[in-house]
Design a protein around this motif. Structure first.
Motif, PDB file in Angstrom:
ATOM      1  N   LEU A  98       3.052  -1.804   4.898  1.00 30.59           N
ATOM      2  CA  LEU A  98       2.072  -1.016   4.144  1.00 30.59           C
ATOM      3  C   LEU A  98       1.470   0.080   5.012  1.00 30.59           C
ATOM      4  N   GLU A  99       1.163  -0.253   6.257  1.00 31.21           N
ATOM      5  CA  GLU A  99       0.588   0.753   7.150  1.00 31.21           C
ATOM      6  C   GLU A  99       1.591   1.853   7.476  1.00 31.21           C
ATOM      7  N   SER A 100       2.879   1.526   7.476  1.00 32.30           N
ATOM      8  CA  SER A 100       3.890   2.544   7.774  1.00 32.30           C
ATOM      9  C   SER A 100       3.984   3.586   6.665  1.00 32.30           C
ATOM     10  N   LEU A 101       3.520   3.241   5.463  1.00 31.61           N
ATOM     11  CA  LEU A 101       3.535   4.215   4.367  1.00 31.61           C
ATOM     12  C   LEU A 101       2.662   5.421   4.680  1.00 31.61           C
ATOM     13  N   ARG A 102       1.559   5.196   5.358  1.00 35.69           N
ATOM     14  CA  ARG A 102       0.660   6.322   5.638  1.00 35.69           C
ATOM     15  C   ARG A 102       1.153   7.186   6.792  1.00 35.69           C
ATOM     16  N   ASP A 103       2.166   6.714   7.528  1.00 36.55           N
ATOM     17  CA  ASP A 103       2.710   7.491   8.645  1.00 36.55           C
ATOM     18  C   ASP A 103       3.928   8.308   8.248  1.00 36.55           C
ATOM     19  N   LYS A 104       4.280   8.300   6.977  1.00 33.90           N
ATOM     20  CA  LYS A 104       5.437   9.051   6.504  1.00 33.90           C
ATOM     21  C   LYS A 104       5.121  10.549   6.469  1.00 33.90           C
ATOM     22  N   ASP A 105       6.199  11.356   6.415  1.00 31.69           N
ATOM     23  CA  ASP A 105       6.024  12.806   6.321  1.00 31.69           C
ATOM     24  C   ASP A 105       5.357  13.204   5.011  1.00 31.69           C
ATOM     25  N   LYS A 106       5.711  12.509   3.963  1.00 28.71           N
ATOM     26  CA  LYS A 106       5.158  12.778   2.642  1.00 28.71           C
ATOM     27  C   LYS A 106       3.949  11.865   2.430  1.00 28.71           C
ATOM     28  N   GLU A 117      -2.922   5.289 -11.238  1.00 26.71           N
ATOM     29  CA  GLU A 117      -4.144   5.783 -11.864  1.00 26.71           C
ATOM     30  C   GLU A 117      -4.126   7.300 -11.751  1.00 26.71           C
ATOM     31  N   ARG A 118      -5.160   7.918 -12.186  1.00 22.74           N
ATOM     32  CA  ARG A 118      -5.170   9.370 -12.282  1.00 22.74           C
ATOM     33  C   ARG A 118      -4.779  10.071 -10.978  1.00 22.74           C
ATOM     34  N   ASN A 119      -5.461   9.775  -9.888  1.00 27.15           N
ATOM     35  CA  ASN A 119      -5.168  10.491  -8.642  1.00 27.15           C
ATOM     36  C   ASN A 119      -4.881   9.544  -7.482  1.00 27.15           C
ATOM     37  N   ARG A 120      -4.389   8.345  -7.824  1.00 28.47           N
ATOM     38  CA  ARG A 120      -4.065   7.407  -6.754  1.00 28.47           C
ATOM     39  C   ARG A 120      -3.109   6.331  -7.263  1.00 28.47           C
ATOM     40  N   ASN A 121      -2.469   5.671  -6.319  1.00 25.42           N
ATOM     41  CA  ASN A 121      -1.649   4.496  -6.594  1.00 25.42           C
ATOM     42  C   ASN A 121      -2.300   3.323  -5.886  1.00 25.42           C
ATOM     43  N   ILE A 122      -2.258   2.166  -6.513  1.00 24.03           N
ATOM     44  CA  ILE A 122      -2.735   0.948  -5.877  1.00 24.03           C
ATOM     45  C   ILE A 122      -1.533   0.047  -5.703  1.00 24.03           C
ATOM     46  N   ILE A 123      -1.211  -0.226  -4.448  1.00 26.67           N
ATOM     47  CA  ILE A 123      -0.052  -1.044  -4.117  1.00 26.67           C
ATOM     48  C   ILE A 123      -0.557  -2.434  -3.744  1.00 26.67           C
ATOM     49  N   THR A 124      -0.065  -3.446  -4.435  1.00 25.46           N
ATOM     50  CA  THR A 124      -0.438  -4.823  -4.115  1.00 25.46           C
ATOM     51  C   THR A 124       0.824  -5.637  -3.851  1.00 25.46           C
ATOM     52  N   ILE A 125       0.741  -6.451  -2.829  1.00 16.65           N
ATOM     53  CA  ILE A 125       1.819  -7.379  -2.502  1.00 16.65           C
ATOM     54  C   ILE A 125       1.163  -8.748  -2.372  1.00 16.65           C
ATOM     55  N   ASN A 126       1.136  -9.476  -3.466  1.00 19.48           N
ATOM     56  CA  ASN A 126       0.535 -10.802  -3.498  1.00 19.48           C
ATOM     57  C   ASN A 126       1.652 -11.829  -3.596  1.00 19.48           C
ATOM     58  N   MET A 143      -3.208  -1.833  -0.874  1.00 17.43           N
ATOM     59  CA  MET A 143      -3.384  -0.487  -0.329  1.00 17.43           C
ATOM     60  C   MET A 143      -3.737   0.463  -1.455  1.00 17.43           C
ATOM     61  N   ASP A 144      -4.813   1.186  -1.259  1.00 10.96           N
ATOM     62  CA  ASP A 144      -5.226   2.237  -2.178  1.00 10.96           C
ATOM     63  C   ASP A 144      -4.762   3.541  -1.549  1.00 10.96           C
ATOM     64  N   THR A 145      -3.885   4.286  -2.226  1.00  9.73           N
ATOM     65  CA  THR A 145      -3.318   5.490  -1.612  1.00  9.73           C
ATOM     66  C   THR A 145      -4.339   6.603  -1.432  1.00  9.73           C
ATOM     67  N   SER A 146      -5.461   6.518  -2.129  1.00  9.92           N
ATOM     68  CA  SER A 146      -6.494   7.533  -1.903  1.00  9.92           C
ATOM     69  C   SER A 146      -7.274   7.246  -0.619  1.00  9.92           C
ATOM     70  N   LYS A 147      -7.216   5.994  -0.139  1.00  6.27           N
ATOM     71  CA  LYS A 147      -7.872   5.608   1.116  1.00  6.27           C
ATOM     72  C   LYS A 147      -6.910   4.765   1.956  1.00  6.27           C
ATOM     73  N   PRO A 148      -5.810   5.354   2.436  1.00  5.67           N
ATOM     74  CA  PRO A 148      -4.805   4.551   3.148  1.00  5.67           C
ATOM     75  C   PRO A 148      -5.301   3.984   4.474  1.00  5.67           C
ATOM     76  N   GLU A 149      -6.354   4.553   5.027  1.00 12.30           N
ATOM     77  CA  GLU A 149      -6.891   4.047   6.293  1.00 12.30           C
ATOM     78  C   GLU A 149      -7.584   2.700   6.129  1.00 12.30           C
ATOM     79  N   GLU A 150      -7.898   2.306   4.893  1.00 15.50           N
ATOM     80  CA  GLU A 150      -8.560   1.026   4.632  1.00 15.50           C
ATOM     81  C   GLU A 150      -7.563  -0.065   4.256  1.00 15.50           C
ATOM     82  N   CYS A 151      -6.331   0.096   4.687  1.00 15.53           N
ATOM     83  CA  CYS A 151      -5.284  -0.880   4.412  1.00 15.53           C
ATOM     84  C   CYS A 151      -5.638  -2.172   5.152  1.00 15.53           C
TER      85      CYS A 151
END
Length: 139
Positions: free
Chosen positions: A44-52, A88-97, A118-126
């Motif tokens: 999950l943390e590697s998602l925020r280190d991607k180019d996109k 959601e409107r301006n974010r994705n919520i990724i859950t792995i339960n 992980m909330d994509t609008s706040k990826p640092e709070e993963c």
């Protein structure tokens, strides 16, 4: 005064060894489960280190990236079926339960439940869900 040395009896030694053996067995069975969850958190943390940016990635791109990360790092207890993405409107919520059952002794198992978020609008709070987060239930 006593002239002989007092020590642990054989029965006490066996009891101490049995208790220590039980805790070592628990550690050997549970530590791999927790370390595998650390790989999932790393994915999950590697998602925020991607180019996109994650907020611009489609759900299929996110699942593909996470599945590749799992395959490379040998994550076996979670598959892409456990990855849920809520748009959601301006974010994705990724859950792995997921939960893992570890057989302990005979018919006794330990169930370990993990919730990664992980909330994509706040990826640092993963990667733990906020206290007020309630995942959407499937009906």
């Amino acid at each position: 005064m006593r002239n002989q040395q007092l020590g642990m009896s054989s029965l006490n030694l066996i009891l101490v060894l049995a208790v220590a053996g039980f805790f070592l067995m628990c550690a050997f069975k549970l530590v791999p489960v927790y370390s595998e969850n650390q790989y999932i958190v790393s994915a999950l943390e590697s998602l925020r280190d991607k180019d996109k940016p994650v907020s611009q990635m489609s759900p299929s791109e996110i699942k593909h990236h996470l599945s590749n990360f799992y395959m490379i790092n040998g994550v076996r207890s979670v598959g892409s079926s456990n990855i849920e993405i809520e748009r959601e409107r301006n974010r994705n919520i990724i859950t792995i339960n997921y939960e893992v059952r570890v057989p302990l002794i005979y018919n006794i198992s330990v169930v370990v439940d993990f919730q990664n978020y992980m909330d994509t609008s706040k990826p640092e709070e993963c990667c733990r869900p906020p206290v007020d987060y309630r995942p959407k239930t499937k009906s």
